[in-house]
Design a protein around this motif. Structure first.
Motif, PDB file in Angstrom:
ATOM      1  N   TYR A  13     -10.805   2.385  13.574  1.00 13.35           N
ATOM      2  CA  TYR A  13      -9.555   2.192  12.825  1.00 13.35           C
ATOM      3  C   TYR A  13      -8.453   3.136  13.312  1.00 13.35           C
ATOM      4  O   TYR A  13      -7.272   2.872  13.106  1.00 13.35           O
ATOM      5  CB  TYR A  13      -9.781   2.384  11.325  1.00 13.35           C
ATOM      6  CG  TYR A  13     -10.621   1.296  10.700  1.00 13.35           C
ATOM      7  CD1 TYR A  13     -10.032   0.224  10.042  1.00 13.35           C
ATOM      8  CD2 TYR A  13     -12.017   1.337  10.748  1.00 13.35           C
ATOM      9  CE1 TYR A  13     -10.795  -0.773   9.454  1.00 13.35           C
ATOM     10  CE2 TYR A  13     -12.781   0.348  10.168  1.00 13.35           C
ATOM     11  CZ  TYR A  13     -12.174  -0.705   9.524  1.00 13.35           C
ATOM     12  OH  TYR A  13     -12.938  -1.695   8.950  1.00 13.35           O
ATOM     13  N   THR A  69      -5.909 -10.067   7.726  1.00 11.67           N
ATOM     14  CA  THR A  69      -6.533  -8.755   7.892  1.00 11.67           C
ATOM     15  C   THR A  69      -6.085  -7.799   6.803  1.00 11.67           C
ATOM     16  O   THR A  69      -6.889  -7.014   6.282  1.00 11.67           O
ATOM     17  CB  THR A  69      -6.230  -8.194   9.291  1.00 11.67           C
ATOM     18  OG1 THR A  69      -6.717  -9.121  10.267  1.00 11.67           O
ATOM     19  CG2 THR A  69      -6.882  -6.835   9.506  1.00 11.67           C
ATOM     20  N   GLU A  70      -4.820  -7.872   6.445  1.00 10.63           N
ATOM     21  CA  GLU A  70      -4.328  -7.012   5.361  1.00 10.63           C
ATOM     22  C   GLU A  70      -5.052  -7.304   4.056  1.00 10.63           C
ATOM     23  O   GLU A  70      -5.412  -6.386   3.321  1.00 10.63           O
ATOM     24  CB  GLU A  70      -2.822  -7.192   5.176  1.00 10.63           C
ATOM     25  CG  GLU A  70      -2.262  -6.299   4.098  1.00 10.63           C
ATOM     26  CD  GLU A  70      -0.774  -6.088   4.211  1.00 10.63           C
ATOM     27  OE1 GLU A  70      -0.177  -5.706   3.202  1.00 10.63           O
ATOM     28  OE2 GLU A  70      -0.207  -6.279   5.305  1.00 10.63           O
ATOM     29  N   PHE A  73      -8.526  -5.685   4.438  1.00  7.64           N
ATOM     30  CA  PHE A  73      -8.454  -4.222   4.345  1.00  7.64           C
ATOM     31  C   PHE A  73      -8.123  -3.779   2.915  1.00  7.64           C
ATOM     32  O   PHE A  73      -8.675  -2.792   2.421  1.00  7.64           O
ATOM     33  CB  PHE A  73      -7.406  -3.665   5.304  1.00  7.64           C
ATOM     34  CG  PHE A  73      -7.794  -3.646   6.762  1.00  7.64           C
ATOM     35  CD1 PHE A  73      -8.949  -4.252   7.240  1.00  7.64           C
ATOM     36  CD2 PHE A  73      -6.972  -3.020   7.679  1.00  7.64           C
ATOM     37  CE1 PHE A  73      -9.279  -4.219   8.589  1.00  7.64           C
ATOM     38  CE2 PHE A  73      -7.291  -2.973   9.034  1.00  7.64           C
ATOM     39  CZ  PHE A  73      -8.448  -3.577   9.486  1.00  7.64           C
ATOM     40  N   SER A  74      -7.236  -4.494   2.253  1.00  5.78           N
ATOM     41  CA  SER A  74      -6.867  -4.145   0.872  1.00  5.78           C
ATOM     42  C   SER A  74      -8.049  -4.323  -0.075  1.00  5.78           C
ATOM     43  O   SER A  74      -8.247  -3.522  -0.992  1.00  5.78           O
ATOM     44  CB  SER A  74      -5.695  -4.999   0.391  1.00  5.78           C
ATOM     45  OG  SER A  74      -4.526  -4.655   1.076  1.00  5.78           O
ATOM     46  N   ARG A 118       2.266  -7.930   1.640  1.00 11.19           N
ATOM     47  CA  ARG A 118       2.633  -6.524   1.837  1.00 11.19           C
ATOM     48  C   ARG A 118       3.153  -5.899   0.540  1.00 11.19           C
ATOM     49  O   ARG A 118       2.823  -4.767   0.203  1.00 11.19           O
ATOM     50  CB  ARG A 118       3.666  -6.382   2.954  1.00 11.19           C
ATOM     51  CG  ARG A 118       4.118  -4.946   3.241  1.00 11.19           C
ATOM     52  CD  ARG A 118       2.967  -4.002   3.629  1.00 11.19           C
ATOM     53  NE  ARG A 118       2.097  -4.591   4.619  1.00 11.19           N
ATOM     54  CZ  ARG A 118       2.318  -4.568   5.928  1.00 11.19           C
ATOM     55  NH1 ARG A 118       3.358  -3.944   6.425  1.00 11.19           N
ATOM     56  NH2 ARG A 118       1.468  -5.171   6.753  1.00 11.19           N
ATOM     57  N   THR A 121       0.229  -5.173  -1.533  1.00  9.81           N
ATOM     58  CA  THR A 121      -0.487  -4.032  -0.965  1.00  9.81           C
ATOM     59  C   THR A 121       0.205  -2.721  -1.337  1.00  9.81           C
ATOM     60  O   THR A 121      -0.449  -1.743  -1.716  1.00  9.81           O
ATOM     61  CB  THR A 121      -0.579  -4.169   0.571  1.00  9.81           C
ATOM     62  OG1 THR A 121      -1.344  -5.333   0.874  1.00  9.81           O
ATOM     63  CG2 THR A 121      -1.212  -2.946   1.213  1.00  9.81           C
ATOM     64  N   ILE A 153      -3.551  -0.565   7.748  1.00 11.75           N
ATOM     65  CA  ILE A 153      -2.754  -1.770   7.473  1.00 11.75           C
ATOM     66  C   ILE A 153      -1.399  -1.679   8.176  1.00 11.75           C
ATOM     67  O   ILE A 153      -0.984  -2.609   8.869  1.00 11.75           O
ATOM     68  CB  ILE A 153      -2.598  -1.978   5.949  1.00 11.75           C
ATOM     69  CG1 ILE A 153      -3.928  -2.437   5.356  1.00 11.75           C
ATOM     70  CG2 ILE A 153      -1.468  -2.959   5.635  1.00 11.75           C
ATOM     71  CD1 ILE A 153      -3.996  -2.397   3.838  1.00 11.75           C
ATOM     72  N   HIS A 156      -2.028  -1.717  12.019  1.00 12.07           N
ATOM     73  CA  HIS A 156      -2.463  -3.025  12.505  1.00 12.07           C
ATOM     74  C   HIS A 156      -1.243  -3.916  12.719  1.00 12.07           C
ATOM     75  O   HIS A 156      -1.138  -4.624  13.718  1.00 12.07           O
ATOM     76  CB  HIS A 156      -3.448  -3.646  11.505  1.00 12.07           C
ATOM     77  CG  HIS A 156      -3.990  -4.963  11.926  1.00 12.07           C
ATOM     78  ND1 HIS A 156      -3.537  -6.141  11.385  1.00 12.07           N
ATOM     79  CD2 HIS A 156      -4.949  -5.292  12.830  1.00 12.07           C
ATOM     80  CE1 HIS A 156      -4.194  -7.142  11.939  1.00 12.07           C
ATOM     81  NE2 HIS A 156      -5.067  -6.651  12.816  1.00 12.07           N
ATOM     82  N   GLN A 157      -0.315  -3.871  11.773  1.00 14.62           N
ATOM     83  CA  GLN A 157       0.923  -4.626  11.944  1.00 14.62           C
ATOM     84  C   GLN A 157       1.674  -4.146  13.179  1.00 14.62           C
ATOM     85  O   GLN A 157       2.126  -4.966  13.998  1.00 14.62           O
ATOM     86  CB  GLN A 157       1.822  -4.476  10.721  1.00 14.62           C
ATOM     87  CG  GLN A 157       3.196  -5.097  10.926  1.00 14.62           C
ATOM     88  CD  GLN A 157       4.133  -4.803   9.778  1.00 14.62           C
ATOM     89  OE1 GLN A 157       3.820  -5.099   8.634  1.00 14.62           O
ATOM     90  NE2 GLN A 157       5.287  -4.220  10.074  1.00 14.62           N
TER      91      GLN A 157
END
Length: 179
Positions: A13, A69-70, A73-74, A118, A121, A153, A156-157
């Motif tokens: 990560y 993916t967000e 991960f969240s 987002r 998140t 997060i 990754h973006q």
């Protein structure tokens, strides 16, 4: 809480986390949303179904991948923050991408979904206490903290917007994706 408070070492990560400055998590997530808000969906639309080479994702698949993916991960962060002992499921990104059905969606729609995710998140992480941010859990073979997932997060973006800039936009036009 700033990035330098991440412990234990987040392993793979860190690839994403290292793309984010050492600011507090709220700032990192807010700035990542500002970056999304600066994207011009109309300018990106002509490249929506473009893949820079056979077998690569389309621009719309990349944006949907950031969203998917967000969410994953969240969810992992929520499990860890709430001290849920279960191992979160893995994610096979290529299966997600091939089943995302983005071809008939507009770039604007996909970006709107990403921004909505987002915002959710940001609210989720803003409501985690300092103690919750430092809680850890196992994600596949990696022990990592809620805080690390928050920075992952944002990173990754940044990683995927860098790819969009380099592989999708530069070869095609003078379109810009800000960081």
């Amino acid at each position: 809480m700033k990035k330098n408070a991440i412990s234990p070492d987040p392993g793979y990560y860190a690839t994403y986390i290292n793309l984010v400055p050492d600011v507090d998590l709220k700032t990192a997530l807010d700035e990542s949303l500002q970056t999304l808000n600066a994207l011009d969906a109309a300018a990106l639309e002509p490249l929506g179904n473009y893949a820079y080479e056979p077998g690569k994702w389309t621009l719309k698949n990349v944006l949907q991948h950031i969203t998917d993916t967000e969410r994953v991960f969240s969810f992992r962060a929520l499990l860890f923050a709430r001290k849920d002992p279960q191992m979160p499921p893995g994610m096979e990104q290529d299966d997600y991408a091939s089943n995302a059905e983005t071809d008939d969606r507009s770039v604007a729609e996909i970006l709107a979904e990403l921004k909505a995710v987002r915002n959710a998140t940001i609210m989720q992480f803003n409501n985690f206490s300092a103690a919750a941010l430092l809680r850890v859990g196992m994600s596949w073979k990696t022990e990592l903290s809620v805080l690390a997932l928050g920075f992952a997060i944002a990173g990754h973006q940044a990683h995927h917007l860098n790819i969009l800039r380099e592989k999708y936009l530069q070869p095609n036009s003078n379109m810009k994706v800000s960081s």
